[in-house]
Structures are given as C-alpha cells and as structure tokens.
Design a protein around this motif. Structure first.
Motif, PDB file in Angstrom:
ATOM      1  N   SER A 337       0.832  -1.213   0.000  1.00 20.65           N
ATOM      2  CA  SER A 337       0.000   0.000   0.000  1.00 20.65           C
ATOM      3  C   SER A 337       0.865   1.261   0.000  1.00 20.65           C
ATOM      4  CB  SER A 337      -0.924  -0.008   1.226  1.00 20.65           C
ATOM      5  OG  SER A 337      -1.658   1.187   1.303  1.00 20.65           O
ATOM      6  N   SER A 338       1.859   1.290   0.850  1.00 18.54           N
ATOM      7  CA  SER A 338       2.747   2.459   0.912  1.00 18.54           C
ATOM      8  C   SER A 338       3.531   2.614  -0.385  1.00 18.54           C
ATOM      9  CB  SER A 338       3.716   2.314   2.096  1.00 18.54           C
ATOM     10  OG  SER A 338       3.013   2.267   3.317  1.00 18.54           O
ATOM     11  N   PHE A 339       3.976   1.491  -0.931  1.00 18.22           N
ATOM     12  CA  PHE A 339       4.728   1.534  -2.177  1.00 18.22           C
ATOM     13  C   PHE A 339       3.880   2.098  -3.317  1.00 18.22           C
ATOM     14  CE2 PHE A 339       5.249  -0.849  -6.184  1.00 18.22           C
ATOM     15  CZ  PHE A 339       6.433  -0.259  -6.621  1.00 18.22           C
ATOM     16  N   ALA A 353      -0.153  -9.593  -5.285  1.00 19.88           N
ATOM     17  CA  ALA A 353      -0.410  -8.149  -5.381  1.00 19.88           C
ATOM     18  C   ALA A 353      -1.823  -7.910  -5.911  1.00 19.88           C
ATOM     19  CB  ALA A 353       0.616  -7.485  -6.292  1.00 19.88           C
ATOM     20  N   LEU A 354      -2.283  -8.752  -6.822  1.00 15.98           N
ATOM     21  CA  LEU A 354      -3.654  -8.645  -7.327  1.00 15.98           C
ATOM     22  C   LEU A 354      -4.663  -8.994  -6.235  1.00 15.98           C
ATOM     23  CD1 LEU A 354      -3.208 -10.363 -10.816  1.00 15.98           C
ATOM     24  CD2 LEU A 354      -3.479  -7.919 -10.372  1.00 15.98           C
ATOM     25  N   ASN A 355      -4.344 -10.019  -5.449  1.00 19.66           N
ATOM     26  CA  ASN A 355      -5.250 -10.397  -4.357  1.00 19.66           C
ATOM     27  C   ASN A 355      -5.337  -9.292  -3.307  1.00 19.66           C
ATOM     28  OD1 ASN A 355      -5.885 -12.929  -5.465  1.00 19.66           O
ATOM     29  ND2 ASN A 355      -4.016 -13.829  -4.626  1.00 19.66           N
ATOM     30  N   ILE A 356      -4.221  -8.641  -3.051  1.00 13.75           N
ATOM     31  CA  ILE A 356      -4.231  -7.519  -2.099  1.00 13.75           C
ATOM     32  C   ILE A 356      -5.079  -6.369  -2.653  1.00 13.75           C
ATOM     33  CG2 ILE A 356      -2.780  -5.731  -1.046  1.00 13.75           C
ATOM     34  CD1 ILE A 356      -0.576  -7.897  -0.788  1.00 13.75           C
ATOM     35  N   LEU A 357      -4.941  -6.102  -3.953  1.00 10.43           N
ATOM     36  CA  LEU A 357      -5.755  -5.050  -4.569  1.00 10.43           C
ATOM     37  C   LEU A 357      -7.240  -5.385  -4.492  1.00 10.43           C
ATOM     38  CD1 LEU A 357      -3.681  -4.239  -7.799  1.00 10.43           C
ATOM     39  CD2 LEU A 357      -3.973  -2.764  -5.801  1.00 10.43           C
ATOM     40  N   GLU A 362      -9.518   0.434  -2.792  1.00 10.44           N
ATOM     41  CA  GLU A 362      -9.121   1.844  -2.832  1.00 10.44           C
ATOM     42  C   GLU A 362      -7.712   2.022  -3.387  1.00 10.44           C
ATOM     43  OE1 GLU A 362      -7.671   0.231   1.060  1.00 10.44           O
ATOM     44  OE2 GLU A 362      -9.540   0.096  -0.101  1.00 10.44           O
ATOM     45  N   LEU A 363      -6.903   0.959  -3.321  1.00 13.08           N
ATOM     46  CA  LEU A 363      -5.534   1.031  -3.835  1.00 13.08           C
ATOM     47  C   LEU A 363      -5.484   1.049  -5.365  1.00 13.08           C
ATOM     48  CD1 LEU A 363      -3.619  -1.442  -1.477  1.00 13.08           C
ATOM     49  CD2 LEU A 363      -3.568   1.068  -1.440  1.00 13.08           C
ATOM     50  N   LEU A 364      -6.571   0.618  -6.012  1.00 12.59           N
ATOM     51  CA  LEU A 364      -6.579   0.580  -7.475  1.00 12.59           C
ATOM     52  C   LEU A 364      -6.377   1.967  -8.075  1.00 12.59           C
ATOM     53  CD1 LEU A 364      -9.458  -1.996  -7.990  1.00 12.59           C
ATOM     54  CD2 LEU A 364      -7.077  -2.295  -8.719  1.00 12.59           C
ATOM     55  N   LYS A 365      -6.865   2.976  -7.380  1.00 10.01           N
ATOM     56  CA  LYS A 365      -6.716   4.344  -7.909  1.00 10.01           C
ATOM     57  C   LYS A 365      -5.292   4.858  -7.767  1.00 10.01           C
ATOM     58  CE  LYS A 365      -8.113   6.870  -3.705  1.00 10.01           C
ATOM     59  NZ  LYS A 365      -8.255   5.730  -2.796  1.00 10.01           N
ATOM     60  N   TYR A 404      -9.844   2.293 -14.318  1.00  6.83           N
ATOM     61  CA  TYR A 404      -8.550   2.430 -13.640  1.00  6.83           C
ATOM     62  C   TYR A 404      -7.402   2.696 -14.617  1.00  6.83           C
ATOM     63  CZ  TYR A 404     -11.187   0.750  -9.671  1.00  6.83           C
ATOM     64  OH  TYR A 404     -12.123   0.623  -8.663  1.00  6.83           O
ATOM     65  N   LYS A 405      -7.736   2.948 -15.899  1.00  8.45           N
ATOM     66  CA  LYS A 405      -6.747   3.291 -16.927  1.00  8.45           C
ATOM     67  C   LYS A 405      -5.603   2.279 -16.956  1.00  8.45           C
ATOM     68  CE  LYS A 405      -7.813   8.219 -16.575  1.00  8.45           C
ATOM     69  NZ  LYS A 405      -7.301   9.577 -16.293  1.00  8.45           N
ATOM     70  N   CYS A 406      -5.983   1.016 -16.973  1.00  4.94           N
ATOM     71  CA  CYS A 406      -4.989  -0.054 -16.938  1.00  4.94           C
ATOM     72  C   CYS A 406      -5.227  -1.039 -18.077  1.00  4.94           C
ATOM     73  CB  CYS A 406      -5.042  -0.782 -15.592  1.00  4.94           C
ATOM     74  SG  CYS A 406      -6.588  -1.670 -15.301  1.00  4.94           S
ATOM     75  N   ILE A 407      -4.299  -1.959 -18.229  1.00  4.74           N
ATOM     76  CA  ILE A 407      -4.399  -3.042 -19.207  1.00  4.74           C
ATOM     77  C   ILE A 407      -4.556  -4.335 -18.417  1.00  4.74           C
ATOM     78  CG2 ILE A 407      -3.122  -4.356 -20.952  1.00  4.74           C
ATOM     79  CD1 ILE A 407      -1.702  -1.592 -21.565  1.00  4.74           C
TER      80      ILE A 407
END
Length: 515
Positions: A337-339, A353-357, A362-365, A404-407
């Motif tokens: 989260s901090s990173f 990392a996907l499971n944490i998201l 809220e981290l997706l943004k 989320y402007k991602c691929i």
C-alpha cells in the motif's frame, strides 16, 4: 486478424452484393463452392457416407448448395432438412429447387420423426444454424443435436457450430454441436476462443468467400486475433551501438518464505525477454537463493527476513513487476500500500499483489496509468466480481480497464489482452502450460519488454505471444505433462528466432532428364 461481429458480417455481405452487383444466392454459391473444394481436396471421392443436416435459413442454404456439388461429384450423400420453422429464406428455397432438379430429395425432419442411424466412420456436415441464431433451439432440435454429438462420427460445421450464439454466451450447452472442424467464412468468430464455448470447436479454418475488402479493412472490431504477422509489426530490433542501459532496467519485487522460486522465474524471464538489467527485491531469506541461481541478476533485500515489510530502494528502474510470491500478510499489505501510493513508475502486477488489490479496492486508484495486470481466472473474479458468461466477463474487464486506466491480461487457453473497449486474442500456447510458475514467467517477460521501451499495450500483447510460443516450442520435446515453467524460459530464444523463420517450402523433385 479482425474478429467481426455477426452484424458486421451481415453488413459485409450486403455491401459485397451491392458493389459487385450480384444476387445474394450468387454469394451463397461462392461459399458453397469453397466448402466443396475444401472437402473434395481431402476426400478425393472416397465412398464415405455423408449425412448433411441443414436448417431452413441461409446457413441451411449453404448446406443445400454444397449438397448439389457433392452429388455432382458422386459422393454418397443423405440430406436432412431440420424443419424448425415455417419460414424459409429465399436463397434456401432457390438452392432446394436446384437440388431437386438433380432428383435428390432431402428428408424433411419434424419433431416426431425417427432419428437416422449414423455410423462412427461416417461424416456429418452441420449446417442447421448459422451466425444469426439468437435463441436456444427447440427441444426436439436439441435432441437431434445430441444424437449427432453422440454418434462419434466426424462433424464438419459450416461457419459456426449449430446452437452456438455468435456474440453472446449460450443458454443451454446441451443444444450445441461439438464440431471436429469448423469452416468459418472470411473470419473466425470470437466464440471459438472463449473458455465456455471454445470447447465446441476442435479445429477451425477460414474460407475466403470474397467479401468486400475495403469494408473489411476499414471496419473497426472489438477484438483482434494475434498471430505471428501481428506481433512482427511490434518487434523492435536491437541497435548496433546499444548497451545494457539502452534496453532498460527491470525491478522484480516479490518473494516470501517458501516462495522464492517465483521471483527466480520472473527475474530470469525478464532477462531472457531482453531486459538490459534486472534487479530482484526480496526478503533477506532470498538473497543467497537469487545470487546463487541467477548470477546475472542484482539483488536488494527488505529489512525483514521472511517477507516484504517495507519496500524501499535507491535505484531508478524502467519498470517494476510486483506481486509474485509475496503472500498477503498484514505487514506485506501495508508495505504494498505504501509503495503504490508513492510509486510513479510503470507497473506489471501479478499474483498476491492482485489479491491484495482485490481486498483493498481503494488502492486501485493509486496505480500508475497503463499498469498491466495479469490475473488468472480466480484472481480476475476477485477483482471484477462474478460473471454469468464469458461475454459478461469481458464487458466487466473493459469497464475495469477504463475506470482504472490499466491493461488487463485475461489469462486462459487463449489469453485476451484488454485495454478500454478493445481485446486482443492470443493464438499461441497449449495445455502443458497449465503448470506452476507459468504465470510468474509471463510477468517477467512482460516486465522485460516494458523495460526495453515497448509501449504498455505492445508489451502485453507481444509478451503473451512470446510466452505461448515458447510453450509451443518446448512441448515438442517435453509433451504436455512434463512441461515446466523453466522450459518456457529456456525456449524464449526459440520464440524470438521463430518470428523470422520462413515457412518451409515443399520440396520439388527434379525429373531425371535423358540426353
């Protein structure tokens, strides 16, 4: 190769008919002739019993027109018309009359009729329904389809397996023909490549029926099929005076106690995909493992012995691949989260990392724009929620990508790379790649390509292709069961070299000349 919707194919038909000033039945005749030529080239008049089942629409018309050519060339043929409606298309009726002119009388099957006996050595041609089907077949037609599927005869479908919808998920999987081979007009269909529906097609081939090339070229589609020709346009050759700094610096962040192998695989894959430099950021327990197993890779360590608790580094990588093997402990969640909140660099995100998201939406943004996410099916479900079928899944992925402007790399037998409203369907790979560590390798390959300066979308598409092609080359010597993730890395060089390999030309034996 573009994957057109049913509506786009119908429009291509109409435009072609108008531009060429032909009748629609002439286009049907063109399709039937292509079907016949394909069959005749392979059967060469063999006395095999052929059972042709057709409907009463245009797909049935294709079948009836094909029947005429088969009869003209002496094939042993029985024709069955599935009478599922009182309505008949004009072109179906035209071709029915032409068939009757040859004294061939189809069996018109209704709900009460006995099902024909079909031998295992026979051939079935399926032309019951085409791309316009939008409802589940009636119960008695379903019984016919199940009878054909259980016959164990070879089934050849015209354009699409009957019962399969072109642009939406099926309602009843028991009402779909299971085709051994599909001859698809002008273009394959998206449903050939989706997990739920692809299992109804063993093999497919495209028949060019001469639809208007200008329309096909200029029409934008929601999906494209990615093969060698498509990725060759993405390939970036090496510069003569380039150096390791020219080709970027990949940072792989991952690992925890018992899961250091994933970081080794990702880091090595980043190297083999061409990254100029690779650094691994791991818990202290991983230091000796990485230094021993991968001498080409630099290593940084977290303050903690067994897991990531504070992701900090003083290097400036080109791209960061994060998530492989990190686990989901509270300290690691806080560290990630901090990173993410402080990071400004391009990201490739996988595994935990996907499971944490998914557990901390809220981290997706916080993701940098054009981050590449590589979920397997369960990780994807945690990110976007449940779906009723593959079409709804893809729609949800598109919305997620835009939000989320991602691929998003939707991993599967045919991995689909999604950015905004567009999907890119991969054609490489095989069942042997369903093995531990395969996803870790993909993360490393995409990270390595991104480090070399490939745009995010190109890196994802090219990386998925190379990963699958390496698997295809590896499986030739390993077989499906013995293929491992390490084999994928070992065959990455072969995947690159294969890009420029010319197809083998048939050997023409010179005739002995006598003086």
């Amino acid at each position: 190769m573009k994957l057109y919707s049913a509506k786009q194919i119908y429009k291509a038909d109409q435009i072609s008919i108008k531009k060429e000033e032909i009748e629609s039945n002439e286009l049907m005749e063109r399709a039937a002739l292509q079907l016949f030529n394909w069959m005749h080239l392979r059967m060469q008049g063999a006395p095999v019993k052929i059972h042709l089942f057709c409907g009463i629409g245009n797909n049935g018309g294709d079948g009836i027109a094909l029947a005429r050519h088969l009869v003209d060339h002496g094939y042993n043929l029985e024709v069955y018309v599935i009478n599922y409606s009182e309505k008949r298309s004009k072109d179906f009726l035209i071709n029915l009359d032409r068939l009757k002119d040859r004294k061939v009388w189809p069996h018109f099957m209704n709900c009460d009729d006995e099902l024909p006996v079909i031998g295992r050595e026979d051939v079935i041609i399926d032309g019951i329904f085409g791309i316009g089907l939008n409802r589940t077949p009636d119960a008695w037609v379903k019984k016919v389809i199940q009878h054909l599927n259980s016959s164990e005869a070879f089934i050849l479908s015209i354009d699409i397996p009957s019962g399969l919808f072109t642009d939406e998920g099926p309602e009843d999987f028991e009402s779909i023909i299971k085709s051994n081979y599909v001859l698809s007009f002008q273009t394959p269909k998206l449903v050939f490549f989706l997990p739920e529906t692809g299992k109804f097609i063993d093999q497919w081939e495209v028949l060019d029926i001469g639809l208007d090339p200008e329309y096909l070229r200029e029409t934008e589609t929601d999906y494209e099929l990615i093969g060698k020709n498509e990725v060759l346009t993405l390939y970036r050759p090496r510069e003569k005076y380039g150096h390791k700094g020219t080709y970027g610096h990949s940072l792989i962040i991952g690992g925890s106690y018992g899961k250091m192998g994933s970081v080794c695989l990702s880091s090595k894959a980043a190297l083999y995909s061409g990254s100029g430099l690779v650094t691994s950021y791991v818990p202290k327990i991983g230091y000796n493992i990485l230094q021993t197993s991968l001498p080409e890779v630099m290593v940084l360590t977290d303050a903690d012995e067994n897991e990531l608790t504070d992701i900090k580094f003083d290097i400036k990588p080109s791209v960061i691949g994060v998530g492989v093997g990190i686990g989901t402990s509270g300290d690691t969640v806080n560290a990630l989260s901090s990173f993410l909140k402080s990071n400004k660099l391009p990201l490739v995100i996988d595994a935990d990392a996907l499971n944490i998201l998914s557990q901390n939406k809220e981290l997706l943004k916080e993701l940098t724009e054009d981050s590449i996410l590589t979920p397997h099916p369960k990780e994807l479900e945690r990110l976007i929620g449940n779906w009723k079928d593959d079409f709804e899944k893809l729609d949800k992925v598109k919305k997620f990508s835009k939000k989320y402007k991602c691929i998003v790399v939707v991993k599967g037998a045919h991995t689909i790379v999604v950015q905004n409203d567009k999907g890119y369907v991969n054609t490489t790979g095989n069942p042997g790649m369903a093995t531990a560590g395969s996803g870790d390798v993909l993360t490393g390959v995409i990270t390595g390509l991104r480090a070399q300066g490939y745009p995010a979308l190109d890196a994802a598409i090219f990386g998925v292709y190379l990963h699958g092609r390496a698997g295809d080359i590896a499986v030739e010597s390993t077989g499906f069961q013995s293929l491992t993730a390490s084999h994928l890395i070992d065959n990455m060089a072969g995947a690159y070299l294969d890009l420029f390999k010319m197809p083998e030309q048939p050997v023409v034996e010179e005739e002995n000349q006598q003086n």
